[in-house]
Design an enzyme around this catalytic site. Structure first.
Site, PDB file in Angstrom:
ATOM      1  NE  ARG A  42      -3.481  -2.284   2.840  1.00  0.00           N
ATOM      2  CZ  ARG A  42      -3.197  -3.452   3.391  1.00  0.00           C
ATOM      3  NH1 ARG A  42      -1.965  -3.678   3.857  1.00  0.00           N
ATOM      4  NH2 ARG A  42      -4.108  -4.396   3.500  1.00  0.00           N
ATOM      5  CG  HIS A  91      -5.190   0.644  -3.411  1.00  0.00           C
ATOM      6  ND1 HIS A  91      -4.396   0.466  -2.292  1.00  0.00           N
ATOM      7  CD2 HIS A  91      -6.108  -0.356  -3.358  1.00  0.00           C
ATOM      8  CE1 HIS A  91      -4.817  -0.565  -1.599  1.00  0.00           C
ATOM      9  NE2 HIS A  91      -5.854  -1.095  -2.223  1.00  0.00           N
ATOM     10  NE  ARG A 127      -3.310  -3.881  -0.998  1.00  0.00           N
ATOM     11  CZ  ARG A 127      -2.859  -4.779  -0.147  1.00  0.00           C
ATOM     12  NH1 ARG A 127      -1.566  -5.078  -0.107  1.00  0.00           N
ATOM     13  NH2 ARG A 127      -3.689  -5.408   0.675  1.00  0.00           N
ATOM     14  CG  HIS A 171      -6.358  -8.940   2.691  1.00  0.00           C
ATOM     15  ND1 HIS A 171      -7.307  -9.331   1.790  1.00  0.00           N
ATOM     16  CD2 HIS A 171      -5.868  -7.767   2.227  1.00  0.00           C
ATOM     17  CE1 HIS A 171      -7.376  -8.440   0.805  1.00  0.00           C
ATOM     18  NE2 HIS A 171      -6.512  -7.491   1.053  1.00  0.00           N
ATOM     19  CE1 TYR A 213       7.227  -8.982  11.056  1.00  0.00           C
ATOM     20  CE2 TYR A 213       6.473 -10.143  13.010  1.00  0.00           C
ATOM     21  CZ  TYR A 213       6.864  -8.981  12.382  1.00  0.00           C
ATOM     22  OH  TYR A 213       6.896  -7.800  13.096  1.00  0.00           O
TER      23      TYR A 213
END
Length: 387
Positions: free
Chosen positions: A203, A309, A312, A335, A344
């Protein structure tokens, strides 16, 4: 005519011939019914229901709902210090621009479902985006839910089916060629910005928050642990991503890693905490300083209606085409999930490398020289690493 005394409340006949009911509230104040009645029996029935409400603890002070929605909404936002900066900016904007102008002067008790239907219809008729209208409605519903909890109103008038659901229009997906044309037509210091937004599903705020210490050029990975939000006063706030799942590690496709390495050498700030992306004068990355470059690059690529955006969105679409599972995509995109801890990619790091490798293959195949082109391969070269 003198009022007839009852065990609870009073009923009297008015000069008009209608009947008025009055009752003592739990606070001892004698209050009239909000309307008069054609028959005495109807007034007595209303008093009986009011007596039952008080006995059950369901009575609401009719004066409590006289507070203005604009004032109550502003207080509702102030009383939530845990709101993330991005959410705070969103809520303040929705209240100021889309709720207060039409409803702000109304008392909470004056807000009804029919009035809200007209308000929503007026916003849509004014060509305000359906997504923004849905967000404004959801905010208003949350505010009025609290008003119910505070016993200022009996029920929430936000009872419009589907009004809070967002139905976003399908966003465009660029081709590989268009992405590289865009990258080639922004200033050189922004090429890596375009490529990482697309091929690593990052983002804008996450890109603006990257520092040198977040980039491991040797392993080709990026740690995403913070994002930048620009507040309404122009100040920049560094904080965690929009959700806990936004904290993640993503793998850079090998085909664009040389561009990222070149960017580190030429444009990133020095030191481990130096920002990865800065403006020509050394200031932090801002949308306002980038928008003109973006518009020109879109024109060159022939995709004028794309938003940043959408890079993405494009990268997510291509990642899905590599055969990535839903879990793989959610991890890579950051998300939110039902997992409680910050993860991670412990379980999907290997799959993330596969995604990056396949994206790299797609890039190389797309940029490879065609049989009928010159042997120098210029038509298929990646974005040059020098201006």
């Amino acid at each position: 005519m003198a009022a007839k005394r009852r065990h609870f409340g009073r009923v009297r006949k008015l000069p008009s011939g209608r009947y008025q009911a009055r009752y003592p509230g739990p606070d001892g104040v004698l209050r009239p019914a909000p309307q008069t009645f054609e028959r005495k029996k109807d007034a007595e029935s209303w008093l009986s229901r009011k007596e039952t409400d008080i006995a059950r603890g369901d009575w609401l002070d009719p004066d409590a709902g006289k507070v203005r929605l604009g004032d109550y909404g502003a207080a509702w936002i102030r009383e939530r210090p845990s709101l993330r900066p991005r959410t705070l900016v969103l809520y303040e904007g929705l209240l100021r621009l889309h709720i207060v102008p039409a409803l702000g002067e109304l008392a909470l008790s004056e807000i009804t479902t029919p009035r809200l239907r007209r308000w929503r219809r007026d916003l849509l008729d004014a060509a305000l985006g359906p997504v923004t209208v849905a967000k404004a409605y959801r905010l208003l519903r949350a505010i009025l839910n609290t008003a119910v909890t505070d016993r200022l109103i009996a029920t929430n008038p936000c009872q419009i089916p589907g009004a809070g659901q967002e139905k976003s229009a399908e966003r465009p997906v660029a081709t590989l060629e268009q992405v590289f044309v865009i990258a080639a037509n922004v200033p050189a210091r922004y090429r890596a910005l375009v490529l990482l937004a697309c091929f690593n599903s990052l983002r804008w705020g996450e890109l603006a928050g990257l520092a040198r210490r977040h980039i491991d050029a040797k392993s080709g990975t990026i740690v995403v642990e913070r994002a930048v939000v620009e507040l309404t006063d122009g100040s920049l706030h560094f904080g965690p991503p929009k959700s806990t799942a936004g904290v993640r590690v993503v793998t850079v496709p090998a085909a664009i890693l040389p561009e990222i390495t070149h960017h580190l050498d030429e444009y990133a700030e020095k030191g481990p905490d130096g920002l990865l992306f800065v403006g020509p004068k050394g200031g932090p990355l801002r949308r306002s300083n980038f928008q003109d470059h973006w518009t020109k690059a879109l024109t060159a690529a022939g995709v004028e209606k794309m938003h940043f955006h959408d890079l993405r969105h494009t990268g997510n679409t291509w990642a899905a085409e590599t055969g990535a599972t839903l879990r793989d995509l959610m991890d890579r995109m950051g998300h939110a999930t039902t997992r409680a801890a910050l993860i991670y990619l412990h379980k999907s790091a290997g799959r993330d490398q596969v995604i990056a490798d396949r994206l790299s293959q797609m890039i190389e195949q797309s940029r490879a020289p065609k049989d009928d082109e010159d042997d120098d391969g210029q038509a298929g070269a990646l974005v040059p690493v020098a201006s």
